[in-house]
Write an enzyme that holds these catalytic residues in place. Structure first.
Site, short mmCIF file in Angstrom:
data_model
loop_
_atom_site.label_atom_id
_atom_site.label_comp_id
_atom_site.label_asym_id
_atom_site.label_seq_id
_atom_site.Cartn_x
_atom_site.Cartn_y
_atom_site.Cartn_z
N GLY A 34 0.79 -1.23 0.00
CA GLY A 34 0.00 0.00 0.00
C GLY A 34 0.83 1.28 0.00
O GLY A 34 1.78 1.43 -0.76
N ILE A 35 0.43 2.19 0.87
CA ILE A 35 1.03 3.53 0.90
C ILE A 35 2.50 3.47 1.34
O ILE A 35 3.35 4.19 0.80
CB ILE A 35 0.20 4.43 1.85
CG1 ILE A 35 -1.21 4.62 1.27
CG2 ILE A 35 0.87 5.79 2.05
CD1 ILE A 35 -2.29 4.93 2.29
N TYR A 85 -10.95 3.03 15.25
CA TYR A 85 -9.96 3.46 14.24
C TYR A 85 -9.78 4.97 14.31
O TYR A 85 -8.65 5.47 14.45
CB TYR A 85 -10.42 3.02 12.85
CG TYR A 85 -9.49 3.47 11.74
CD1 TYR A 85 -8.33 2.76 11.46
CD2 TYR A 85 -9.77 4.60 10.97
CE1 TYR A 85 -7.46 3.17 10.44
CE2 TYR A 85 -8.92 5.01 9.95
CZ TYR A 85 -7.77 4.29 9.70
OH TYR A 85 -6.91 4.70 8.70
#
Ligand SMILES: NC(=O)c1ccc[n+]([C@@H]2O[C@H](COP(=O)([O-])OP(=O)(O)OC[C@H]3O[C@@H](n4cnc5c(N)ncnc54)[C@H](OP(=O)(O)O)[C@@H]3O)[C@@H](O)[C@H]2O)c1
Length: 329
Positions: free
Chosen positions: A13-14, A196
């Protein structure tokens, strides 16, 4: 000069896109970057390392094993980092987890432009998050997104303050933090409706406190939001095929929602931008947001981190107490 970037969750991912961009695009004239992928799954990390080295021949890419949700693993990884490097220029606290149990489609009601913008721009009430306990007895989301990284900074503080160059701790936070109803007496977010967002709010507060406590030691901290990016994390919300299906719509939405960065390369924009700044010159009271225009142009925007001055010291104290209690048990 060779500079070192430690990236937690750098295998996908990032984090992976950031590693790729640091190696391919660099940070400044005369400077090369050595990347350390700090990952829990060595097999995945090795595949990422091979891919980075194939794309960027001659580059240096290392792996340090770390499960950020385990105190013992974090401590061992920090000891390994200290053994391997003379200096860490960037510690990217990027590994993260958002275990969602589905999409709450009712959140789109009423379908007004402001509600749609809120839900799509921040995640709003769209994503009910599930959570569980780690082997240390902590909440998994808290432990992964915040506590393990807090512990890394604590463990490395002596080493980072003794090194000759400044260190910039750069967090992959989220704009969801701004909507979290944050309760400092429930630091792990056990009773939070959205652990989250709660954990990301705590990330922003901890980042501020690092600056208060450690700037004089040459340790600086900034937080970012990558925007909405299609990664393993978001494939937990909806399958990859569905993201591909709605991609044209999301790209079009960039007309009014530049937070629809969608690719990990664009999502890493704010992280890369910060890595190119002198850490002491950055305004740490703001969060740095990756953006993309409808034509695909990438840029960085900022958002003030509100209400942090009252809460950050309190949150830090809670984490210190928790860390002491767990270490002595
Ligand atoms: N995608 C978005 O739209 C979005 C938006 C806002 C913020 N973010 C934040 O961006 C960061 C990167 O997420 P992503 O979107 O790139 O998702 P991703 O592809 O799932 O990457 C998450 C990374 O974190 C690692 N990780 C998870 N738990 C870990 C643990 N206990 N110990 C060590 N590593 C762990 C994963 O490792 P494995 O490969 O082993 O699972 C993976 O490398 C996260 O902090 C996330 O909260 C993402």
């Amino acid at each position: 000069m060779e500079k070192v970037a430690v990236i937690t969750g750098g295998n996908s991912g990032i984090g992976f896109a950031l590693a790729q961009r640091l190696l391919a695009e660099g940070v400044g004239e005369g400077e090369t970057v050595r990347v350390c992928l700090a990952c829990r799954n060595v097999e995945k990390a090795e595949a990422a390392r091979q891919s980075l080295m194939t794309d960027n021949p001659g580059s240096e890419v290392d792996i340090v094993r770390v499960d950020v949700s385990s105190m013992a693993s974090v401590k061992a990884a920090c000891a390994e980092i200290e053994r391997r490097y003379e200096c860490v220029d960037w510690l990217f606290c990027n590994a993260g987890l958002m275990p969602v149990s589905g999409v709450n489609w009712r959140a789109f009601w009423p379908p007004t432009p402001s509600n749609l913008g809120y839900q799509l721009g921040t995640g709003g009430d769209l994503l009910p998050v599930t959570d569980w306990q780690t082997s240390d007895g902590l909440q998994q989301v808290f432990s992964t997104n915040l506590f393990g990284h807090y512990l890394m900074v604590q463990e490395l503080e002596g080493f980072l303050s003794a090194q000759t160059r400044d260190c910039h701790v750069i967090w992959t936070s989220s704009v969801t933090a701004s909507r979290a109803t944050f309760d400092p007496t429930d630091i792990q977010g056990k009773n939070s409706a959205d652990p989250y967002a709660h954990s990301k709010r705590a990330v922003d507060l901890v980042s501020r406190e690092i600056n208060t406590r450690m700037n004089q030691k040459g340790i600086y901290s900034s937080t970012t939001c990558p925007g909405l990016v299609a990664t393993q994390l978001t494939y937990g919300i909806m399958p990859q095929w569905f993201w591909s299906l709605i991609l044209p719509l999301l790209l079009l939405l960039r007309i009014c929602l530049p937070s629809m960065t969608m690719t990990a390369t664009s999502g890493a924009e704010a992280l890369l931008w910060l890595a190119r700044q002198q850490p002491s010159s950055v305004d740490h009271t703001h969060k740095y947001l990756s953006r993309a225009s409808v034509s695909g142009h990438r840029y960085v925007d900022t958002e003030q981190i509100r209400g942090a001055e009252e809460l950050s010291a309190e949150v830090w104290k809670q984490l210190e107490t928790l860390s002491r209690t767990l270490s002595s048990s």
